[in-house]
Design a protein around this motif. Sequence first.
Motif, PDB file in Angstrom:
ATOM      1  N   GLU A   6      40.408  88.839  80.404  1.00 24.01           N
ATOM      2  CA  GLU A   6      39.287  89.025  81.322  1.00 24.01           C
ATOM      3  C   GLU A   6      38.927  90.495  81.514  1.00 24.01           C
ATOM      4  O   GLU A   6      37.748  90.856  81.491  1.00 24.01           O
ATOM      5  N   THR A   7      39.932  91.337  81.688  1.00 20.75           N
ATOM      6  CA  THR A   7      39.630  92.761  81.874  1.00 20.75           C
ATOM      7  C   THR A   7      39.136  93.390  80.572  1.00 20.75           C
ATOM      8  O   THR A   7      38.278  94.272  80.604  1.00 20.75           O
ATOM      9  N   ARG A  43      34.836  93.598  86.267  1.00 20.66           N
ATOM     10  CA  ARG A  43      36.132  93.864  86.901  1.00 20.66           C
ATOM     11  C   ARG A  43      37.206  92.867  86.485  1.00 20.66           C
ATOM     12  O   ARG A  43      38.344  92.954  86.933  1.00 20.66           O
ATOM     13  N   GLY A  44      36.855  91.941  85.601  1.00 21.87           N
ATOM     14  CA  GLY A  44      37.832  90.968  85.119  1.00 21.87           C
ATOM     15  C   GLY A  44      38.166  89.878  86.118  1.00 21.87           C
ATOM     16  O   GLY A  44      39.199  89.226  85.996  1.00 21.87           O
ATOM     17  N   LEU A  45      37.300  89.685  87.108  1.00 23.05           N
ATOM     18  CA  LEU A  45      37.562  88.691  88.142  1.00 23.05           C
ATOM     19  C   LEU A  45      36.962  87.321  87.817  1.00 23.05           C
ATOM     20  O   LEU A  45      37.282  86.338  88.477  1.00 23.05           O
ATOM     21  N   ALA A  73      39.121  93.560  69.086  1.00 25.95           N
ATOM     22  CA  ALA A  73      39.450  94.880  68.536  1.00 25.95           C
ATOM     23  C   ALA A  73      40.075  95.775  69.603  1.00 25.95           C
ATOM     24  O   ALA A  73      40.929  96.603  69.298  1.00 25.95           O
ATOM     25  N   ARG A  74      39.644  95.591  70.834  1.00 25.93           N
ATOM     26  CA  ARG A  74      40.168  96.399  71.938  1.00 25.93           C
ATOM     27  C   ARG A  74      41.618  96.053  72.240  1.00 25.93           C
ATOM     28  O   ARG A  74      42.437  96.910  72.502  1.00 25.93           O
ATOM     29  N   LYS A  75      41.908  94.782  72.204  1.00 28.11           N
ATOM     30  CA  LYS A  75      43.247  94.332  72.573  1.00 28.11           C
ATOM     31  C   LYS A  75      43.594  93.058  71.815  1.00 28.11           C
ATOM     32  O   LYS A  75      43.574  91.971  72.379  1.00 28.11           O
TER      33      LYS A  75
END
Length: 84
Positions: A6-7, A43-45, A73-75
């Motif tokens: 989510e984030t 905000r990943g909420l 790609a980010r994570k």
Amino acid sequence: MGETLETAFGQVLRARRIECKLSQERLALEAGVDRTFISFLERGLRQPSLRSLFALAEALDTSPAKLVAAVEARKPSVCREKSR
């Protein structure tokens, strides 16, 4: 715990929104969602539905696949998390 899916999506969304020089309000208007939803996503909420993912991608002049690929790609390890 580190970055969650989510984030990671929220960071990708925010970066693309800024790259497109859009405010949260403008992105929300273009995508047909509430501005607070954009804030929650960034905000990943919250997580986008498939419908909202497509609407956001269109408003950001990209494809849903490119947004998802940017998250991966980010994570990459976040995308392989087991369901809780």
